[in-house]
Each structure stands twice: as structure tokens, then as C-alpha cells.
Scaffold this motif. Sequence first.
Motif, PDB file in Angstrom:
ATOM      1  N   MET A 265       0.821  -1.288  -0.123  1.00  0.00           N
ATOM      2  CA  MET A 265      -0.123   0.061   0.074  1.00  0.00           C
ATOM      3  C   MET A 265       0.942   1.280   0.031  1.00  0.00           C
ATOM      4  SD  MET A 265      -2.739   1.226   2.837  1.00  0.00           S
ATOM      5  CE  MET A 265      -3.974  -0.178   2.672  1.00  0.00           C
ATOM      6  N   SER A 266       0.427   2.146  -0.783  1.00  0.00           N
ATOM      7  CA  SER A 266       1.270   3.525  -0.721  1.00  0.00           C
ATOM      8  C   SER A 266       1.210   4.160   0.526  1.00  0.00           C
ATOM      9  CB  SER A 266       0.840   4.202  -2.092  1.00  0.00           C
ATOM     10  OG  SER A 266      -0.601   4.837  -1.840  1.00  0.00           O
ATOM     11  N   THR A 267       2.221   5.010   0.758  1.00  0.00           N
ATOM     12  CA  THR A 267       2.190   5.954   1.994  1.00  0.00           C
ATOM     13  C   THR A 267       0.873   6.828   1.952  1.00  0.00           C
ATOM     14  OG1 THR A 267       4.609   6.111   1.820  1.00  0.00           O
ATOM     15  CG2 THR A 267       3.492   7.805   3.062  1.00  0.00           C
ATOM     16  N   LYS A 268       0.468   7.090   0.796  1.00  0.00           N
ATOM     17  CA  LYS A 268      -0.563   8.194   0.713  1.00  0.00           C
ATOM     18  C   LYS A 268      -1.865   7.518   1.027  1.00  0.00           C
ATOM     19  CE  LYS A 268      -3.056  11.488  -2.215  1.00  0.00           C
ATOM     20  NZ  LYS A 268      -3.364  11.935  -3.752  1.00  0.00           N
ATOM     21  N   ASN A 269      -2.145   6.252   0.735  1.00  0.00           N
ATOM     22  CA  ASN A 269      -3.233   5.461   0.967  1.00  0.00           C
ATOM     23  C   ASN A 269      -3.369   5.073   2.372  1.00  0.00           C
ATOM     24  OD1 ASN A 269      -4.711   5.612  -1.353  1.00  0.00           O
ATOM     25  ND2 ASN A 269      -3.691   4.101  -2.243  1.00  0.00           N
ATOM     26  N   LYS A 270      -2.134   4.884   3.003  1.00  0.00           N
ATOM     27  CA  LYS A 270      -1.795   4.484   4.273  1.00  0.00           C
ATOM     28  C   LYS A 270      -2.496   5.499   5.296  1.00  0.00           C
ATOM     29  CE  LYS A 270       1.808   2.276   5.746  1.00  0.00           C
ATOM     30  NZ  LYS A 270       3.446   2.110   6.097  1.00  0.00           N
ATOM     31  N   ILE A 271      -2.045   6.729   4.808  1.00  0.00           N
ATOM     32  CA  ILE A 271      -2.494   7.912   5.690  1.00  0.00           C
ATOM     33  C   ILE A 271      -3.996   8.240   5.451  1.00  0.00           C
ATOM     34  CG2 ILE A 271      -2.228  10.673   5.859  1.00  0.00           C
ATOM     35  CD1 ILE A 271       0.691  10.236   4.597  1.00  0.00           C
ATOM     36  N   LEU A 272      -4.583   8.121   4.120  1.00  0.00           N
ATOM     37  CA  LEU A 272      -6.010   8.260   4.017  1.00  0.00           C
ATOM     38  C   LEU A 272      -6.505   7.349   5.049  1.00  0.00           C
ATOM     39  CD1 LEU A 272      -6.135   8.872   0.116  1.00  0.00           C
ATOM     40  CD2 LEU A 272      -6.626  10.449   2.119  1.00  0.00           C
ATOM     41  N   ASP A 273      -6.109   6.077   5.066  1.00  0.00           N
ATOM     42  CA  ASP A 273      -7.033   4.816   5.672  1.00  0.00           C
ATOM     43  C   ASP A 273      -6.717   5.374   7.123  1.00  0.00           C
ATOM     44  OD1 ASP A 273      -7.719   3.566   3.405  1.00  0.00           O
ATOM     45  OD2 ASP A 273      -6.126   2.237   3.532  1.00  0.00           O
ATOM     46  N   ALA A 274      -5.770   5.634   7.675  1.00  0.00           N
ATOM     47  CA  ALA A 274      -5.498   5.810   9.174  1.00  0.00           C
ATOM     48  C   ALA A 274      -6.429   7.088   9.459  1.00  0.00           C
ATOM     49  CB  ALA A 274      -4.063   6.227   9.556  1.00  0.00           C
ATOM     50  N   ALA A 275      -6.452   8.071   8.691  1.00  0.00           N
ATOM     51  CA  ALA A 275      -7.149   9.191   9.074  1.00  0.00           C
ATOM     52  C   ALA A 275      -8.616   8.855   8.893  1.00  0.00           C
ATOM     53  CB  ALA A 275      -6.875  10.430   8.000  1.00  0.00           C
ATOM     54  N   GLU A 276      -9.175   8.266   8.090  1.00  0.00           N
ATOM     55  CA  GLU A 276     -10.635   7.772   7.977  1.00  0.00           C
ATOM     56  C   GLU A 276     -11.069   7.206   9.091  1.00  0.00           C
ATOM     57  OE1 GLU A 276     -13.514   4.704   5.442  1.00  0.00           O
ATOM     58  OE2 GLU A 276     -11.834   5.965   4.365  1.00  0.00           O
ATOM     59  N   SER A 277     -10.155   6.195   9.443  1.00  0.00           N
ATOM     60  CA  SER A 277     -10.622   5.559  10.838  1.00  0.00           C
ATOM     61  C   SER A 277     -10.737   6.216  11.895  1.00  0.00           C
ATOM     62  CB  SER A 277      -9.675   4.281  10.831  1.00  0.00           C
ATOM     63  OG  SER A 277      -9.857   3.406  12.136  1.00  0.00           O
ATOM     64  N   LEU A 278      -9.651   7.008  12.213  1.00  0.00           N
ATOM     65  CA  LEU A 278      -9.547   7.892  13.402  1.00  0.00           C
ATOM     66  C   LEU A 278     -10.763   8.990  13.550  1.00  0.00           C
ATOM     67  CD1 LEU A 278      -5.750   8.068  13.756  1.00  0.00           C
ATOM     68  CD2 LEU A 278      -7.413   7.032  15.529  1.00  0.00           C
ATOM     69  N   PHE A 279     -10.848   9.606  12.156  1.00  0.00           N
ATOM     70  CA  PHE A 279     -11.888  10.719  12.069  1.00  0.00           C
ATOM     71  C   PHE A 279     -13.283  10.205  12.289  1.00  0.00           C
ATOM     72  CE2 PHE A 279      -9.256  13.089   8.818  1.00  0.00           C
ATOM     73  CZ  PHE A 279      -8.721  13.744   9.747  1.00  0.00           C
ATOM     74  N   ALA A 280     -13.553   8.866  11.870  1.00  0.00           N
ATOM     75  CA  ALA A 280     -14.776   8.239  12.086  1.00  0.00           C
ATOM     76  C   ALA A 280     -15.037   7.842  13.749  1.00  0.00           C
ATOM     77  CB  ALA A 280     -15.095   6.932  11.250  1.00  0.00           C
ATOM     78  N   GLU A 281     -14.156   7.613  14.220  1.00  0.00           N
ATOM     79  CA  GLU A 281     -14.091   7.020  15.568  1.00  0.00           C
ATOM     80  C   GLU A 281     -14.000   8.252  16.322  1.00  0.00           C
ATOM     81  OE1 GLU A 281     -12.026   4.018  18.772  1.00  0.00           O
ATOM     82  OE2 GLU A 281     -11.105   4.229  16.710  1.00  0.00           O
ATOM     83  N   HIS A 282     -13.366   9.257  16.235  1.00  0.00           N
ATOM     84  CA  HIS A 282     -13.129  10.231  17.145  1.00  0.00           C
ATOM     85  C   HIS A 282     -13.414  11.557  16.829  1.00  0.00           C
ATOM     86  CE1 HIS A 282     -10.847   7.414  19.657  1.00  0.00           C
ATOM     87  NE2 HIS A 282     -10.132   7.194  18.755  1.00  0.00           N
ATOM     88  N   GLY A 283     -13.876  11.833  15.770  1.00  0.00           N
ATOM     89  CA  GLY A 283     -14.227  13.124  15.007  1.00  0.00           C
ATOM     90  C   GLY A 283     -12.987  13.902  14.373  1.00  0.00           C
ATOM     91  N   PHE A 284     -13.201  14.759  13.478  1.00  0.00           N
ATOM     92  CA  PHE A 284     -12.276  15.671  12.988  1.00  0.00           C
ATOM     93  C   PHE A 284     -11.618  16.303  14.151  1.00  0.00           C
ATOM     94  CE2 PHE A 284     -15.449  15.089   9.681  1.00  0.00           C
ATOM     95  CZ  PHE A 284     -14.652  14.545   8.591  1.00  0.00           C
ATOM     96  N   ASN A 285     -12.262  17.024  14.976  1.00  0.00           N
ATOM     97  CA  ASN A 285     -11.616  17.852  16.078  1.00  0.00           C
ATOM     98  C   ASN A 285     -10.751  17.084  17.184  1.00  0.00           C
ATOM     99  OD1 ASN A 285     -12.928  20.125  14.805  1.00  0.00           O
ATOM    100  ND2 ASN A 285     -14.427  20.191  16.371  1.00  0.00           N
ATOM    101  N   GLY A 286     -11.422  15.779  17.427  1.00  0.00           N
ATOM    102  CA  GLY A 286     -10.782  14.935  18.358  1.00  0.00           C
ATOM    103  C   GLY A 286      -9.664  14.171  17.855  1.00  0.00           C
TER     104      GLY A 286
END
Length: 208
Positions: A1-22
Motif C-alpha cells: 500500500m502506498s504511503t498516501k493511502n496508508k495515511i488516508l486509511d488511518a485518517a478515515e478510521s480515526l476521524f470516524a471514531e473520534h471526530g475531526f476535532n478529536g
Amino acid sequence: MSTKNKILDAAESLFAEHGFNGTSLREITSKAEVNLAAVNYHFGSKKELIKAVMSRYMNVLAPLLEAALSDICEQENKPSLTEVLTAFIEPLLALNEVKENGTSNFLQLLGRGYTDSQGFLRWFLTTQYPSVISLFVNAVQKAYPELTAEEMFWRLHFTMGTVVFTMSSSDALMDIAKNDFDKDLSIAEVIQKVIPYVAAGVGAPISD
């Protein structure tokens, strides 16, 4: 997996769980196992990363929704509100092909954009994908021409809240359906159940 997609997947998971602000960039880089420089290189800022996470879904969803809503707007007969809202089902389910549980993930992220007061994200979605909004409003007006712009705003806002809450708790709802009613429901069937409810709300008589 590319670095860019790794960042996107990690961000999506955390944003969904904790919110954008959190969610901090440090948490994203830790989960993606990359350094902060990689985030800055690929996205430049947290806001741009949020946009990129949403765009992965919207770039698939928008053309499908535009086609479905255009068909309703162009038909000769007056559509029902149930018909208008049902037009969202197949496009939303197509997001499961983008990523596992893509439909639920997207709607949960969309809800975060409202509950976290991410005004820039709403601005981004309405300016980047304006046809979806205008076609949906036109379809609702065709189904219920008496609805004023103010009433439409409130009813569509409440509809968004209902759908986002339902989808963000869809796993729990499917467990309840199984345990309490012995029903095995798919995500599509959960969406089917909420449509008559929101259609009735959008189509309620206008109070004086």
C-alpha cells in the motif's frame, strides 16, 4: 500500500471514531506508521487531508447520485418523496466497493462534518459537488412543490441527522434486530427501513 493511502486509511478510521476535532495529526501518523513530513508532503494540512478522505467517497458517489436524481427530475410524472430518497440507495451502497463498510463509514464521516462544526467541509462539499445538491433540491421540489425554501432547509437538515445517526449505529441496530426480532438485516435493508420514515417527515403538511 502506498504511503498516501496508508495515511488516508488511518485518517478515515480515526476521524470516524473520534471526530475531526478529536483526532490529531500525531495520532494519524502513529496509526499510519509514517512521519509528519509525509502528511505535509501529500496533503499539506489537516484540512486538505479531511477533504481528501471525503473525496475518495464523493468522487464515486456524486456521478451515481447525479444520474439517479437526473432521471427523477426529467421524468414527466410527479415523483413521490419515497422515490426521491430511494434514488440514494444504490449510489450509497456502491461505496462498499470503495472500501469495506464504505457506506456506513462515509455517512458517519459526513455526520462528523456537522457535529464537529466543520464549516469548511460543508463549503467544500457544496462547492465541489454542487450538482448533487441542486438536483436533490429540484427532485424534492418536484415531489412536493408547496414546500418553501425555509421548510425544505429544516426538513432536509432533520433528514440528514436521522440518516447519519442510523448509519453510524447500524451495527448495533442489526444486532438488536437479530437478538430481539430474529431478523438478519443487511445494510441495504436498514436503509430501506429508514426511507419511509424520513419521507413522511419531509412530506408532512406545512404548519401555519
